[in-house]
Write a protein that holds these residues in place. Sequence first.
Motif, short mmCIF file in Angstrom:
data_model
loop_
_atom_site.label_atom_id
_atom_site.label_comp_id
_atom_site.label_asym_id
_atom_site.label_seq_id
_atom_site.Cartn_x
_atom_site.Cartn_y
_atom_site.Cartn_z
N SER A 96 0.82 -1.21 0.00
CA SER A 96 0.00 0.00 0.00
C SER A 96 0.85 1.26 0.00
O SER A 96 0.38 2.33 -0.37
N GLU A 97 2.12 1.17 0.39
CA GLU A 97 3.00 2.34 0.44
C GLU A 97 3.86 2.48 -0.81
O GLU A 97 4.58 3.47 -0.94
N VAL A 98 3.80 1.52 -1.71
CA VAL A 98 4.61 1.59 -2.92
C VAL A 98 4.07 2.71 -3.81
O VAL A 98 2.86 2.81 -4.03
N PRO A 99 4.94 3.59 -4.32
CA PRO A 99 4.46 4.70 -5.15
C PRO A 99 3.89 4.20 -6.47
O PRO A 99 4.32 3.19 -7.02
N VAL A 100 2.91 4.95 -7.00
CA VAL A 100 2.25 4.61 -8.26
C VAL A 100 3.16 5.06 -9.40
O VAL A 100 3.62 6.20 -9.42
N PRO A 101 3.42 4.19 -10.38
CA PRO A 101 4.28 4.59 -11.49
C PRO A 101 3.59 5.61 -12.38
O PRO A 101 2.36 5.71 -12.42
#
Length: 173
Positions: A96-101
Amino acid sequence: MLKTFDLVLIGVMTATAAVTYTIKHRAELKLEEVHRLEAEIKLEEDTIDLLKADWALQSQPNRLERLVKAYDDELQLQPTQSTSLVHAKELPMLKSEVPVPEVTEAKASAKGATEASAKGATGASAKGATGASAKGAALASATVTTKAQPVPKPAPRAAEEDEADEIETGSVE
């Protein structure tokens, strides 16, 4: 010789006695259920205490050391190195914390075109295919630009920050 009023009073007294007996019987059943539940709770508490005592016996360091020595040839155990331990801040991020490309214009156009064709096929009865195609074209012309956030790296560990001594092991309450 009995008047109707007397008969009515006898009926009311009989009904009252029946209701009182029913309430008393239900209360006795509930009391038996409370006693049964208290006995189950006491049994569970005793079982928990027994399991805690058993765990304390099973995890005694002297006993574990004897077992390690007895099965050393089979298990080939090695002591854990302090460099093998990881702090919570060194763990990878949650999904959930991974940035959106970042989405490019070509991908947005392709996405809008597929949405337009899907809406055109399903929305023909409500607005007609041209209305759905116009919405799809508007989506296709819009560009989605989101900036990619850098992926954070774990902080390096300082030698004086070692928390391995603060970890309590084998404590049973």
